[in-house]
Design a protein around this motif. Structure first.
Motif, PDB file in Angstrom:
ATOM      1  N   LEU A   1      -4.354 -93.911  86.950  1.00  0.00           N
ATOM      2  CA  LEU A   1      -4.606 -92.545  86.457  1.00  0.00           C
ATOM      3  C   LEU A   1      -3.394 -91.642  86.654  1.00  0.00           C
ATOM      4  N   LEU A   2      -2.692 -91.828  87.766  1.00  0.00           N
ATOM      5  CA  LEU A   2      -1.511 -90.997  88.000  1.00  0.00           C
ATOM      6  C   LEU A   2      -0.464 -91.264  86.908  1.00  0.00           C
ATOM      7  N   ALA A   3      -0.199 -92.530  86.638  1.00  0.00           N
ATOM      8  CA  ALA A   3       0.767 -92.863  85.583  1.00  0.00           C
ATOM      9  C   ALA A   3       0.300 -92.295  84.249  1.00  0.00           C
ATOM     10  N   TYR A   4      -0.989 -92.447  83.989  1.00  0.00           N
ATOM     11  CA  TYR A   4      -1.533 -91.966  82.717  1.00  0.00           C
ATOM     12  C   TYR A   4      -1.319 -90.460  82.557  1.00  0.00           C
ATOM     13  N   HIS A   5      -1.698 -89.691  83.570  1.00  0.00           N
ATOM     14  CA  HIS A   5      -1.607 -88.234  83.428  1.00  0.00           C
ATOM     15  C   HIS A   5      -0.164 -87.748  83.409  1.00  0.00           C
ATOM     16  N   VAL A   6       0.706 -88.430  84.143  1.00  0.00           N
ATOM     17  CA  VAL A   6       2.122 -88.052  84.095  1.00  0.00           C
ATOM     18  C   VAL A   6       2.663 -88.299  82.674  1.00  0.00           C
ATOM     19  N   ALA A   7       2.296 -89.428  82.095  1.00  0.00           N
ATOM     20  CA  ALA A   7       2.757 -89.740  80.741  1.00  0.00           C
ATOM     21  C   ALA A   7       2.215 -88.722  79.733  1.00  0.00           C
ATOM     22  N   VAL A   8       0.942 -88.370  79.885  1.00  0.00           N
ATOM     23  CA  VAL A   8       0.352 -87.378  78.969  1.00  0.00           C
ATOM     24  C   VAL A   8       1.086 -86.050  79.128  1.00  0.00           C
ATOM     25  N   ALA A   9       1.353 -85.661  80.390  1.00  0.00           N
ATOM     26  CA  ALA A   9       2.068 -84.399  80.639  1.00  0.00           C
ATOM     27  C   ALA A   9       3.456 -84.428  79.999  1.00  0.00           C
ATOM     28  N   LYS A  10       4.075 -85.611  79.987  1.00  0.00           N
ATOM     29  CA  LYS A  10       5.421 -85.713  79.407  1.00  0.00           C
ATOM     30  C   LYS A  10       5.389 -85.905  77.894  1.00  0.00           C
ATOM     31  N   GLY A  11       4.230 -86.178  77.366  1.00  0.00           N
ATOM     32  CA  GLY A  11       4.091 -86.326  75.921  1.00  0.00           C
ATOM     33  C   GLY A  11       4.631 -87.639  75.369  1.00  0.00           C
ATOM     34  N   THR A  12       4.683 -88.666  76.184  1.00  0.00           N
ATOM     35  CA  THR A  12       5.153 -89.970  75.695  1.00  0.00           C
ATOM     36  C   THR A  12       4.016 -90.686  74.954  1.00  0.00           C
ATOM     37  N   ASP A  13       4.369 -91.766  74.289  1.00  0.00           N
ATOM     38  CA  ASP A  13       3.372 -92.551  73.557  1.00  0.00           C
ATOM     39  C   ASP A  13       2.699 -93.520  74.531  1.00  0.00           C
ATOM     40  N   VAL A  14       1.572 -93.099  75.064  1.00  0.00           N
ATOM     41  CA  VAL A  14       0.931 -93.836  76.159  1.00  0.00           C
ATOM     42  C   VAL A  14       0.567 -95.274  75.771  1.00  0.00           C
ATOM     43  N   ASP A  15      -0.019 -95.451  74.608  1.00  0.00           N
ATOM     44  CA  ASP A  15      -0.510 -96.782  74.246  1.00  0.00           C
ATOM     45  C   ASP A  15       0.572 -97.702  73.683  1.00  0.00           C
ATOM     46  N   GLN A  16       1.632 -97.093  73.157  1.00  0.00           N
ATOM     47  CA  GLN A  16       2.711 -97.891  72.542  1.00  0.00           C
ATOM     48  C   GLN A  16       4.054 -97.445  73.102  1.00  0.00           C
ATOM     49  N   PRO A  17       4.300 -97.622  74.395  1.00  0.00           N
ATOM     50  CA  PRO A  17       5.569 -97.136  74.949  1.00  0.00           C
ATOM     51  C   PRO A  17       6.773 -97.814  74.277  1.00  0.00           C
ATOM     52  N   ARG A  18       7.872 -97.079  74.259  1.00  0.00           N
ATOM     53  CA  ARG A  18       9.067 -97.574  73.561  1.00  0.00           C
ATOM     54  C   ARG A  18       9.522 -98.917  74.157  1.00  0.00           C
ATOM     55  N   ASN A  19      10.099 -99.726  73.335  1.00  0.00           N
ATOM     56  CA  ASN A  19      10.733-100.999  73.734  1.00  0.00           C
ATOM     57  C   ASN A  19       9.774-102.076  74.241  1.00  0.00           C
ATOM     58  N   LEU A  20       8.488-101.806  74.290  1.00  0.00           N
ATOM     59  CA  LEU A  20       7.562-102.771  74.894  1.00  0.00           C
ATOM     60  C   LEU A  20       6.597-103.339  73.856  1.00  0.00           C
ATOM     61  N   ALA A  21       6.195-104.599  74.085  1.00  0.00           N
ATOM     62  CA  ALA A  21       5.173-105.215  73.239  1.00  0.00           C
ATOM     63  C   ALA A  21       4.009-105.616  74.129  1.00  0.00           C
ATOM     64  N   LYS A  22       2.820-105.680  73.562  1.00  0.00           N
ATOM     65  CA  LYS A  22       1.643-106.056  74.355  1.00  0.00           C
ATOM     66  C   LYS A  22       1.779-107.479  74.855  1.00  0.00           C
ATOM     67  N   SER A  23       2.292-108.336  74.007  1.00  0.00           N
ATOM     68  CA  SER A  23       2.378-109.735  74.413  1.00  0.00           C
ATOM     69  C   SER A  23       3.816-110.202  74.206  1.00  0.00           C
ATOM     70  N   VAL A  24       4.424-110.725  75.264  1.00  0.00           N
ATOM     71  CA  VAL A  24       5.848-111.065  75.208  1.00  0.00           C
ATOM     72  C   VAL A  24       5.978-112.568  74.963  1.00  0.00           C
ATOM     73  N   THR A  25       6.204-112.931  73.703  1.00  0.00           N
ATOM     74  CA  THR A  25       6.181-114.344  73.332  1.00  0.00           C
ATOM     75  C   THR A  25       7.576-114.937  73.140  1.00  0.00           C
ATOM     76  N   VAL A  26       8.576-114.232  73.671  1.00  0.00           N
ATOM     77  CA  VAL A  26       9.928-114.832  73.724  1.00  0.00           C
ATOM     78  C   VAL A  26      10.365-114.904  75.178  1.00  0.00           C
ATOM     79  N   GLU A  27      11.217-115.894  75.480  1.00  0.00           N
ATOM     80  CA  GLU A  27      11.692-116.044  76.859  1.00  0.00           C
ATOM     81  C   GLU A  27      12.814-115.073  77.167  1.00  0.00           C
TER      82      GLU A  27
END
Ligand code: M6R
Length: 364
Positions: free
Chosen positions: A338-364
């Motif tokens: 919850l702390l990470a969530y609310h900090v992210a919301v306060a900063k206005g970042t894309d909570v569900d789709q953060p930059r540079n990240l994928a849900k499933s990392v299928t490359v080594e």
């Protein structure tokens, strides 16, 4: 569908009491006070060594499990991040149990580790959330988490469900090793069965956590400290925060602070201390006081007794329900999420789709 939630992550944090209960139903026989696995015929008694391999949040669940397997079953545990495992020529004796932990069941590094362990004669147990995944298919023993689909890139409910399954596995291994009396097993069933209600009670602090998120949102760096099973929680808290709020955060074993990171402490670095009251509490508090003596601003996450004993002088305190140490890692996951969530919301970042990240990392 996010229902009445603003983000999938928030919805998934809130689903935890239900999905953990759902997962526990598959592993607890409450009428008989038994902890069972959905692989009834498998005999764990000959296992001499366990290797746990995973990535990211799933790795931190494995790190908590290492404490449990060693404490309850007295079986030595090797633990590795999957991307390192194969390349350090690990020693695996025949008859060992390899446990891979993965929400998706598709993470390339973890899958490669699974295949490597198989070629070394290990029995493979897979704790996975997607029952149709490659890891689920390739494992000898499938130990499903029943978290339901996890959409948010930041893993939340998969983590607490992994912990529930791993606690059940630890109890089964302990019984197979002759180290669990019926009374011990009854107590484990009782404590695990209390997890859903305790998760609910932890969620009740959401508004209080939201109210203090501003104090963290302005920071450039944040430290998380914990001891014992709260050490992996500290690492998980730091990962959650950096993933979705882009604030630099590090988790440390509380006792390691004085071996380096204490040099970072000043009034601009919030330090999140995860310390339920219990045998390790005083030691962690003394590390916390070392931080405070250097002007560091502490956010203490503890229970009522802990906050009463050590909350004074903290920037903020977050009071969790008082719970048995076995379920504390599940319960204390909630405030760090919850702390990470609310900090992210306060900063206005894309909570569900953060930059540079994928849900499933299928490359080594
Ligand atoms: O699907 P997996 O559990 O194998 O994924 C492992 C990591 O990629 C994952 O936990 C990642 O660290 C999350 N984004 C953490 O929130």
């Amino acid at each position: 569908d996010k229902g009445n939630h603003r983000h999938f992550m928030q919805k998934e944090i809130y689903e935890q009491p239900i999905v953990v209960a759902q997962t526990l139903r598959a592993y607890l026989q409450r009428m008989e006070d038994r902890v069972t696995l959905p692989i009834p015929d498998y005999d764990l008694s000959s296992i001499k060594r366990v290797t746990i391999v995973a990535c990211g949040t799933s790795f931190y669940a494995g790190m908590v499990a290492k404490y449990w397997f060693e404490q309850f079953a007295r079986v030595p545990v090797d633990l590795d991040v999957a991307s390192e495992f194969r390349y350090r020529t690990p020693v695996m004796e025949p008859g060992g149990l390899m446990i891979v932990i993965s929400q998706s069941g598709e993470t390339a590094d973890t899958l490669a580790a699974l295949r490597h362990a198989r070629s070394e004669g290990q029995t493979i147990a897979a704790v996975v959330n997607v029952p149709t995944s490659t890891m689920a298919r390739e494992a000898d023993l499938l130990l499903p988490t029943h978290a339901g689909p996890e959409i948010g890139v930041a893993s939340t409910k998969a983590f607490t469900c992994q912990l529930a399954v791993l606690a059940a596995l630890a109890a089964n291994l302990a019984r197979a090793k002759g180290r669990l009396t019926p009374a011990d097993e009854k107590a484990i069933v009782k404590h695990l069965a209390q997890a859903p209600a305790a998760l609910n009670a932890a969620l009740a602090y959401d508004e209080a956590i939201e109210a203090m998120a501003g104090a963290v949102a302005g920071a450039r760096d944040v430290l998380y400290l914990g001891r014992g099973t709260d050490y992996p929680l500290a690492l998980e808290g730091a990962l959650k925060l950096k993933e979705i709020s882009y604030i630099h955060a590090e988790g440390y074993a509380a006792g390691e602070m004085k071996h380096g990171p204490i040099a970072l402490i000043d009034e601009n670095v919030p330090v999140i201390v995860i310390a339920p009251s219990g045998p390790l509490f005083d030691k962690t508090v003394s590390n916390m006081q070392e931080v405070q003596a250097r002007g560091g601003k502490v956010v203490l996450i503890s229970d009522y007794d802990g906050v009463e004993a050590a909350g004074e002088g903290c920037l903020a305190t977050i009071t969790m329900p008082k719970v048995h140490p076995l379920i504390a890692p599940l319960v204390y996951a909630v405030p760090v999420q919850l702390l990470a969530y609310h900090v992210a919301v306060a900063k206005g970042t894309d909570v569900d789709q953060p930059r540079n990240l994928a849900k499933s990392v299928t490359v080594e």
